[in-house]
Design a protein around this motif. Structure first.
Motif, mmCIF file in Angstrom:
data_model
loop_
_atom_site.group_PDB
_atom_site.id
_atom_site.type_symbol
_atom_site.label_atom_id
_atom_site.label_comp_id
_atom_site.label_asym_id
_atom_site.label_seq_id
_atom_site.Cartn_x
_atom_site.Cartn_y
_atom_site.Cartn_z
ATOM 1 N N PHE A 182 41.939 42.642 -13.963
ATOM 2 C CA PHE A 182 41.151 42.016 -15.014
ATOM 3 C C PHE A 182 40.451 43.131 -15.777
ATOM 4 O O PHE A 182 39.842 44.012 -15.170
ATOM 5 C CB PHE A 182 40.068 41.092 -14.434
ATOM 6 C CG PHE A 182 40.559 39.740 -13.987
ATOM 7 C CD1 PHE A 182 41.515 39.039 -14.712
ATOM 8 C CD2 PHE A 182 40.037 39.153 -12.835
ATOM 9 C CE1 PHE A 182 41.952 37.783 -14.302
ATOM 10 C CE2 PHE A 182 40.471 37.896 -12.419
ATOM 11 C CZ PHE A 182 41.426 37.213 -13.156
ATOM 12 N N ASP B 287 52.402 47.874 -14.940
ATOM 13 C CA ASP B 287 50.980 47.610 -15.109
ATOM 14 C C ASP B 287 50.784 46.241 -15.724
ATOM 15 O O ASP B 287 51.350 45.935 -16.780
ATOM 16 C CB ASP B 287 50.347 48.665 -16.024
ATOM 17 C CG ASP B 287 50.178 49.991 -15.303
ATOM 18 O OD1 ASP B 287 50.332 50.010 -14.071
ATOM 19 O OD2 ASP B 287 49.895 50.994 -15.977
ATOM 20 N N VAL C 118 45.244 52.767 -17.166
ATOM 21 C CA VAL C 118 44.939 52.891 -18.586
ATOM 22 C C VAL C 118 44.722 51.507 -19.177
ATOM 23 O O VAL C 118 45.628 50.693 -19.231
ATOM 24 C CB VAL C 118 46.083 53.582 -19.343
ATOM 25 C CG1 VAL C 118 45.744 53.697 -20.820
ATOM 26 C CG2 VAL C 118 46.360 54.940 -18.738
ATOM 27 N N VAL C 119 43.505 51.223 -19.582
ATOM 28 C CA VAL C 119 43.201 49.922 -20.168
ATOM 29 C C VAL C 119 42.414 50.061 -21.448
ATOM 30 O O VAL C 119 42.285 49.120 -22.218
ATOM 31 C CB VAL C 119 42.385 49.043 -19.206
ATOM 32 C CG1 VAL C 119 43.276 48.505 -18.103
ATOM 33 C CG2 VAL C 119 41.193 49.797 -18.641
ATOM 34 N N ASP C 120 41.877 51.241 -21.668
ATOM 35 C CA ASP C 120 40.987 51.458 -22.793
ATOM 36 C C ASP C 120 41.215 52.880 -23.258
ATOM 37 O O ASP C 120 41.060 53.818 -22.482
ATOM 38 C CB ASP C 120 39.543 51.246 -22.325
ATOM 39 C CG ASP C 120 38.535 51.636 -23.386
ATOM 40 O OD1 ASP C 120 38.953 52.009 -24.496
ATOM 41 O OD2 ASP C 120 37.327 51.573 -23.117
ATOM 42 N N GLY C 121 41.615 53.018 -24.512
ATOM 43 C CA GLY C 121 41.931 54.331 -25.025
ATOM 44 C C GLY C 121 40.800 55.326 -24.890
ATOM 45 O O GLY C 121 41.026 56.518 -24.810
ATOM 46 N N VAL D 110 47.702 43.947 -17.042
ATOM 47 C CA VAL D 110 46.276 43.901 -17.344
ATOM 48 C C VAL D 110 45.954 42.595 -18.048
ATOM 49 O O VAL D 110 46.467 42.325 -19.141
ATOM 50 C CB VAL D 110 45.843 45.079 -18.230
ATOM 51 C CG1 VAL D 110 44.354 44.979 -18.558
ATOM 52 C CG2 VAL D 110 46.151 46.404 -17.545
ATOM 53 N N ILE D 111 45.124 41.797 -17.410
ATOM 54 C CA ILE D 111 44.694 40.534 -17.999
ATOM 55 C C ILE D 111 43.367 40.787 -18.697
ATOM 56 O O ILE D 111 42.344 41.020 -18.054
ATOM 57 C CB ILE D 111 44.537 39.457 -16.904
ATOM 58 C CG1 ILE D 111 45.865 39.286 -16.169
ATOM 59 C CG2 ILE D 111 44.051 38.141 -17.507
ATOM 60 C CD1 ILE D 111 45.744 38.575 -14.843
ATOM 61 N N ARG D 112 43.413 40.775 -20.031
ATOM 62 C CA ARG D 112 42.202 41.072 -20.790
ATOM 63 C C ARG D 112 41.359 39.820 -20.933
ATOM 64 O O ARG D 112 41.845 38.777 -21.370
ATOM 65 C CB ARG D 112 42.566 41.604 -22.173
ATOM 66 C CG ARG D 112 43.179 42.969 -22.067
ATOM 67 C CD ARG D 112 43.669 43.525 -23.371
ATOM 68 N NE ARG D 112 44.294 44.796 -23.105
ATOM 69 C CZ ARG D 112 43.656 45.956 -23.167
ATOM 70 N NH1 ARG D 112 42.408 45.996 -23.544
ATOM 71 N NH2 ARG D 112 44.274 47.074 -22.846
ATOM 72 N N LEU D 113 40.077 39.947 -20.592
ATOM 73 C CA LEU D 113 39.167 38.800 -20.611
ATOM 74 C C LEU D 113 38.131 38.945 -21.699
ATOM 75 O O LEU D 113 37.568 40.024 -21.897
ATOM 76 C CB LEU D 113 38.443 38.691 -19.263
ATOM 77 C CG LEU D 113 39.318 38.535 -18.023
ATOM 78 C CD1 LEU D 113 38.456 38.615 -16.771
ATOM 79 C CD2 LEU D 113 40.090 37.241 -18.079
ATOM 80 N N TRP E 94 37.458 43.399 -18.448
ATOM 81 C CA TRP E 94 36.399 42.622 -19.095
ATOM 82 C C TRP E 94 36.032 43.305 -20.394
ATOM 83 O O TRP E 94 35.297 44.289 -20.399
ATOM 84 C CB TRP E 94 35.202 42.514 -18.161
ATOM 85 C CG TRP E 94 35.551 41.976 -16.805
ATOM 86 C CD1 TRP E 94 36.356 42.563 -15.863
ATOM 87 C CD2 TRP E 94 35.128 40.724 -16.233
ATOM 88 N NE1 TRP E 94 36.461 41.749 -14.751
ATOM 89 C CE2 TRP E 94 35.717 40.626 -14.937
ATOM 90 C CE3 TRP E 94 34.305 39.683 -16.679
ATOM 91 C CZ2 TRP E 94 35.503 39.527 -14.100
ATOM 92 C CZ3 TRP E 94 34.095 38.604 -15.833
ATOM 93 C CH2 TRP E 94 34.697 38.520 -14.566
ATOM 94 N N GLU E 95 36.549 42.778 -21.491
ATOM 95 C CA GLU E 95 36.390 43.457 -22.780
ATOM 96 C C GLU E 95 34.931 43.568 -23.215
ATOM 97 O O GLU E 95 34.573 44.489 -23.940
ATOM 98 C CB GLU E 95 37.206 42.726 -23.858
ATOM 99 C CG GLU E 95 38.711 42.835 -23.628
ATOM 100 C CD GLU E 95 39.523 42.037 -24.641
ATOM 101 O OE1 GLU E 95 38.968 41.132 -25.270
ATOM 102 O OE2 GLU E 95 40.732 42.333 -24.778
ATOM 103 N N ASP E 96 34.102 42.629 -22.768
ATOM 104 C CA ASP E 96 32.705 42.679 -23.222
ATOM 105 C C ASP E 96 31.898 43.743 -22.497
ATOM 106 O O ASP E 96 30.934 44.259 -23.036
ATOM 107 C CB ASP E 96 32.045 41.296 -23.080
ATOM 108 C CG ASP E 96 32.089 40.793 -21.646
ATOM 109 O OD1 ASP E 96 32.962 41.250 -20.880
ATOM 110 O OD2 ASP E 96 31.245 39.956 -21.287
#
Lengths: 138, 138
Positions: B96, B130, B78-81, B132-135, B98-100
């Motif tokens: 990782f 968990d 789970v990294v993105d709702g 999660v390294i948000r980039l 990758w927010e973009d």
DNA sequence: GTATATGCAAACCGTTTGCATGGCT
DNA sequence: AGCCATGCAAACGGTTTGCATATAC
């Protein structure tokens, strides 16, 4: 909402540059009124408002939580695909996620050390490091 | 799907005790056919299947990913709702995000050390940690 | 032959949005 | 006065489900 709570909510809103409307003051009071960190979902905050006798629509709770986030007053934490959690504590810290109750709480941060964090890839920067310790019944 | 890919997918399904239907073999081949770790969403896997000329309905992709998860062949991350990610790699390791581009990849795990993980509260056990390294773009 | 998987479309649920009304500055 | 916030209900997007058909064992 006590006078102290009200004041805390007011200054909190001011910090975010947000207009102190009745609804926002009510929600702010519930979030930071007692000075403790809090983890809410839209539904849980809506329920808390109703419980406290505050009249706020669910849509406004959603919009307000989003506004608080964009104003840098709250952090969104993603731990469950089904719903969004919002944290009044702003610094990077680990969370406990209670899988049996879907609750989110702060994990004691004192001891946790993350060493040798991988370097961000070329052209990228670390925006945040989320650490979620998922708990199940023993 | 090559013969090797097909074989890998078959044994993979057997490990989960799942019937080797045409659709499951196709998806399994796309997931573990080349022996590399993969991170997919339902939509991305559906697109990959279409691309490969495999006829699988979107509902089946959802149901199959869930079945793979329950069989212990995949991990949900789970990294993105907004959407669910599935990882073919089963051990606990950092990601990782990758927010973009909304992409999820493995972070080099060699160096990462988490020391003094907070103890699980009374009556609870750690189910997973968990990281999660948000980039974001630098 | 029986249990299970698939496909489609409709239901679902958390969240967002359009628009009319009301409130803050 | 003008801009922004609120409320409602309708739209939205990812996901799940009911049910009829098809497939594995």
């Amino acid at each position: 909402m006590s006078l102290t709570e009200h004041h805390r909510g007011t200054t909190w809103l001011e910090r975010g540059g947000l207009r102190p409307t009745r609804q926002r003051l009510a929600l702010a009071g519930l979030l930071v009124g007692d000075g403790l960190n809090r983890h809410v979902t839209a539904e849980s905050l809506f329920a808390a408002a109703a419980q406290a006798g505050e009249k706020v629509s669910l849509a406004t709770v959603y919009n307000t939580l989003r506004a608080f986030c964009e104003a840098g007053l709250l952090n969104e934490v993603v731990v469950d695909g089904a719903r969004s959690y919002f944290d009044t504590r702003l610094d990077d810290h680990p969370h406990f996620y209670w899988e049996d109750s879907n609750a989110l709480t702060d994990a004691p941060v004192e001891d946790l050390v993350i060493s040798n964090l991988p370097a961000a890839p070329e052209g990228m920067a670390v925006s945040r490091v989320d650490v979620v310790i998922r708990l199940k019944k023993a």
